[in-house]
Design a protein around this motif. Structure first.
Motif, PDB file in Angstrom:
ATOM      1  N   LEU A 249      -0.155  -3.334 -12.414  1.00 22.71           N
ATOM      2  CA  LEU A 249       0.321  -2.428 -11.368  1.00 22.71           C
ATOM      3  C   LEU A 249       1.261  -3.225 -10.472  1.00 22.71           C
ATOM      4  CD1 LEU A 249       0.121   0.379 -10.068  1.00 22.71           C
ATOM      5  CD2 LEU A 249      -1.792  -0.467  -8.737  1.00 22.71           C
ATOM      6  N   THR A 250       2.518  -3.325 -10.890  1.00 25.61           N
ATOM      7  CA  THR A 250       3.426  -4.251 -10.217  1.00 25.61           C
ATOM      8  C   THR A 250       4.253  -3.634  -9.103  1.00 25.61           C
ATOM      9  OG1 THR A 250       5.138  -3.852 -11.864  1.00 25.61           O
ATOM     10  CG2 THR A 250       3.661  -5.711 -12.250  1.00 25.61           C
TER      11      THR A 250
ATOM     12  N   TYR B 137       0.824  -1.206   0.000  1.00 26.16           N
ATOM     13  CA  TYR B 137       0.000   0.000   0.000  1.00 26.16           C
ATOM     14  C   TYR B 137       0.860   1.259   0.000  1.00 26.16           C
ATOM     15  CZ  TYR B 137      -4.336  -2.614   1.006  1.00 26.16           C
ATOM     16  OH  TYR B 137      -5.424  -3.449   0.953  1.00 26.16           O
ATOM     17  N   TYR B 138       1.942   1.246   0.743  1.00 25.02           N
ATOM     18  CA  TYR B 138       2.840   2.405   0.806  1.00 25.02           C
ATOM     19  C   TYR B 138       3.330   2.774  -0.599  1.00 25.02           C
ATOM     20  CZ  TYR B 138       6.904   5.294   1.836  1.00 25.02           C
ATOM     21  OH  TYR B 138       7.812   6.321   1.873  1.00 25.02           O
ATOM     22  N   LYS B 139       3.736   1.764  -1.377  1.00 24.14           N
ATOM     23  CA  LYS B 139       4.277   2.034  -2.709  1.00 24.14           C
ATOM     24  C   LYS B 139       3.202   2.456  -3.703  1.00 24.14           C
ATOM     25  CE  LYS B 139       7.955   1.869  -3.934  1.00 24.14           C
ATOM     26  NZ  LYS B 139       8.997   2.908  -3.937  1.00 24.14           N
ATOM     27  N   VAL B 140       1.964   2.003  -3.484  1.00 21.31           N
ATOM     28  CA  VAL B 140       0.890   2.325  -4.429  1.00 21.31           C
ATOM     29  C   VAL B 140       0.183   3.617  -4.032  1.00 21.31           C
ATOM     30  CG1 VAL B 140      -1.308   1.529  -5.379  1.00 21.31           C
ATOM     31  CG2 VAL B 140       0.579  -0.077  -5.102  1.00 21.31           C
ATOM     32  N   CYS B 141      -0.178   3.742  -2.732  1.00 23.83           N
ATOM     33  CA  CYS B 141      -0.956   4.895  -2.288  1.00 23.83           C
ATOM     34  C   CYS B 141      -0.874   5.015  -0.762  1.00 23.83           C
ATOM     35  CB  CYS B 141      -2.414   4.722  -2.723  1.00 23.83           C
ATOM     36  SG  CYS B 141      -3.508   6.028  -2.130  1.00 23.83           S
TER      37      CYS B 141
ATOM     38  N   TYR C 104      -4.811   4.794 -11.811  1.00 18.17           N
ATOM     39  CA  TYR C 104      -5.498   3.587 -11.356  1.00 18.17           C
ATOM     40  C   TYR C 104      -6.507   3.844 -10.248  1.00 18.17           C
ATOM     41  CZ  TYR C 104      -1.290   3.938  -8.449  1.00 18.17           C
ATOM     42  OH  TYR C 104      -0.275   4.400  -7.665  1.00 18.17           O
ATOM     43  N   CYS C 105      -6.701   5.088  -9.841  1.00 17.46           N
ATOM     44  CA  CYS C 105      -7.659   5.413  -8.776  1.00 17.46           C
ATOM     45  C   CYS C 105      -9.082   4.978  -9.131  1.00 17.46           C
ATOM     46  CB  CYS C 105      -7.648   6.905  -8.465  1.00 17.46           C
ATOM     47  SG  CYS C 105      -6.158   7.445  -7.605  1.00 17.46           S
ATOM     48  N   LYS C 106      -9.436   5.070 -10.405  1.00 10.41           N
ATOM     49  CA  LYS C 106     -10.816   4.759 -10.804  1.00 10.41           C
ATOM     50  C   LYS C 106     -11.199   3.310 -10.525  1.00 10.41           C
ATOM     51  CE  LYS C 106      -9.374   4.170 -15.553  1.00 10.41           C
ATOM     52  NZ  LYS C 106      -8.738   5.055 -16.449  1.00 10.41           N
ATOM     53  N   ARG C 107     -10.221   2.410 -10.343  1.00  9.58           N
ATOM     54  CA  ARG C 107     -10.511   1.002 -10.039  1.00  9.58           C
ATOM     55  C   ARG C 107     -10.352   0.689  -8.552  1.00  9.58           C
ATOM     56  NH1 ARG C 107     -11.075  -2.766 -14.296  1.00  9.58           N
ATOM     57  NH2 ARG C 107     -10.739  -4.247 -12.616  1.00  9.58           N
ATOM     58  N   CYS C 108     -10.005   1.698  -7.773  1.00 11.59           N
ATOM     59  CA  CYS C 108      -9.759   1.479  -6.343  1.00 11.59           C
ATOM     60  C   CYS C 108     -11.080   1.497  -5.557  1.00 11.59           C
ATOM     61  CB  CYS C 108      -8.845   2.581  -5.810  1.00 11.59           C
ATOM     62  SG  CYS C 108      -8.510   2.467  -4.043  1.00 11.59           S
ATOM     63  N   SER C 109     -11.170   0.613  -4.590  1.00 15.87           N
ATOM     64  CA  SER C 109     -12.393   0.553  -3.782  1.00 15.87           C
ATOM     65  C   SER C 109     -12.529   1.774  -2.856  1.00 15.87           C
ATOM     66  CB  SER C 109     -12.430  -0.728  -2.964  1.00 15.87           C
ATOM     67  OG  SER C 109     -11.297  -0.827  -2.143  1.00 15.87           O
ATOM     68  N   PHE C 110     -11.461   2.545  -2.689  1.00 15.26           N
ATOM     69  CA  PHE C 110     -11.507   3.745  -1.840  1.00 15.26           C
ATOM     70  C   PHE C 110     -11.814   5.012  -2.644  1.00 15.26           C
ATOM     71  CE2 PHE C 110      -8.991   0.934   0.814  1.00 15.26           C
ATOM     72  CZ  PHE C 110      -9.461   1.206   2.078  1.00 15.26           C
TER      73      PHE C 110
ATOM     74  N   CYS D  54      -4.851  13.477  -0.834  1.00 12.76           N
ATOM     75  CA  CYS D  54      -5.234  12.630  -1.968  1.00 12.76           C
ATOM     76  C   CYS D  54      -4.352  12.985  -3.166  1.00 12.76           C
ATOM     77  CB  CYS D  54      -6.703  12.856  -2.314  1.00 12.76           C
ATOM     78  SG  CYS D  54      -7.277  11.822  -3.662  1.00 12.76           S
ATOM     79  N   ASP D  55      -3.738  11.985  -3.744  1.00 16.17           N
ATOM     80  CA  ASP D  55      -2.897  12.155  -4.923  1.00 16.17           C
ATOM     81  C   ASP D  55      -3.515  11.308  -6.029  1.00 16.17           C
ATOM     82  OD1 ASP D  55      -0.834  12.681  -6.676  1.00 16.17           O
ATOM     83  OD2 ASP D  55       0.585  11.314  -5.714  1.00 16.17           O
ATOM     84  N   VAL D  56      -4.274  11.926  -6.920  1.00 21.40           N
ATOM     85  CA  VAL D  56      -5.016  11.195  -7.946  1.00 21.40           C
ATOM     86  C   VAL D  56      -4.041  10.581  -8.955  1.00 21.40           C
ATOM     87  CG1 VAL D  56      -6.777  11.355  -9.747  1.00 21.40           C
ATOM     88  CG2 VAL D  56      -7.008  12.689  -7.652  1.00 21.40           C
ATOM     89  N   LYS D  57      -4.216   9.268  -9.172  1.00 24.03           N
ATOM     90  CA  LYS D  57      -3.363   8.504 -10.082  1.00 24.03           C
ATOM     91  C   LYS D  57      -4.258   7.807 -11.103  1.00 24.03           C
ATOM     92  CE  LYS D  57      -0.100   7.901  -6.371  1.00 24.03           C
ATOM     93  NZ  LYS D  57       0.344   7.109  -5.278  1.00 24.03           N
TER      94      LYS D  57
END
Length: 165
Positions: free
Chosen positions: A82-83, A13-17, A153-159, A148-151
């Motif tokens: 998203l590796t 999670y740290y590396k992604v968001c 892949y955010c559109k597929r995130c459950s948050f 919040c830092d919009v990326k």
């Protein structure tokens, strides 16, 4: 939170968001109805059936291991899109094993894509993980989530709905 309480999921999670990390650290879970997570769980359960799965070492859970010339630990993921998070989760597992006296390589595997990627822990990554672990313990102390830092892949995130309010 103490350094020895950090898990591979937290590093991922740290590396992604870092915002998602903060939610996770504060038991705010929006993943209960996420199709991607449900597909990933099914894939994990139904892939590599002959392997002994979920090997626990301290506070980490390794998907499975093999020993040929050298110990190799495996992390099974649904997609290679998203590796970065999966990569660092596996680096963290190798880091924990190294601290426990075990030399190992890692293998990220994507069964649906019939793809695998060998991972080797380097001194540079160890230094970076030392910093990440300290950062995670600091984020755990935050009263409110990080900005919040919009990326992409955010559109597929459950948050997404929670973050973008």
């Amino acid at each position: 939170m103490k350094v020895n309480e950090v898990t591979g999921v937290m590093v991922q999670y740290y590396k992604v968001c870092v915002r998602e990390l903060w939610f996770y650290l504060n038991q705010v879970n929006m993943n209960y109805d996420n199709d991607d997570i449900n597909i990933g769980k099914l894939l994990h359960e139904n892939s590599y059936k002959r392997e002994r799965k979920e090997i626990r070492v301290d506070n980490i859970v390794i998907d499975f291991v093999k020993f040929e010339d050298k110990l190799t630990i495996f992390e099974v993921k649904k997609s290679s899109k998203l590796t970065i998070g999966a990569l660092y989760q596996l680096y963290y597992y190798l880091y924990i094993l190294k601290k426990a006296g075990f030399e190992a390589d890692g293998m990220l595997v994507y069964p649906r894509e019939k793809k695998r990627e060998k991972i080797v822990l380097t001194d540079e990554i160890i230094e970076e993980l030392d910093e990440i672990i300290l950062d995670i313990t600091e984020i755990a102390k935050y009263e409110t989530p990080p900005k919040c830092d919009v990326k992409p892949y955010c559109k597929r995130c459950s948050f997404m709905e929670l973050c973008l309010i």
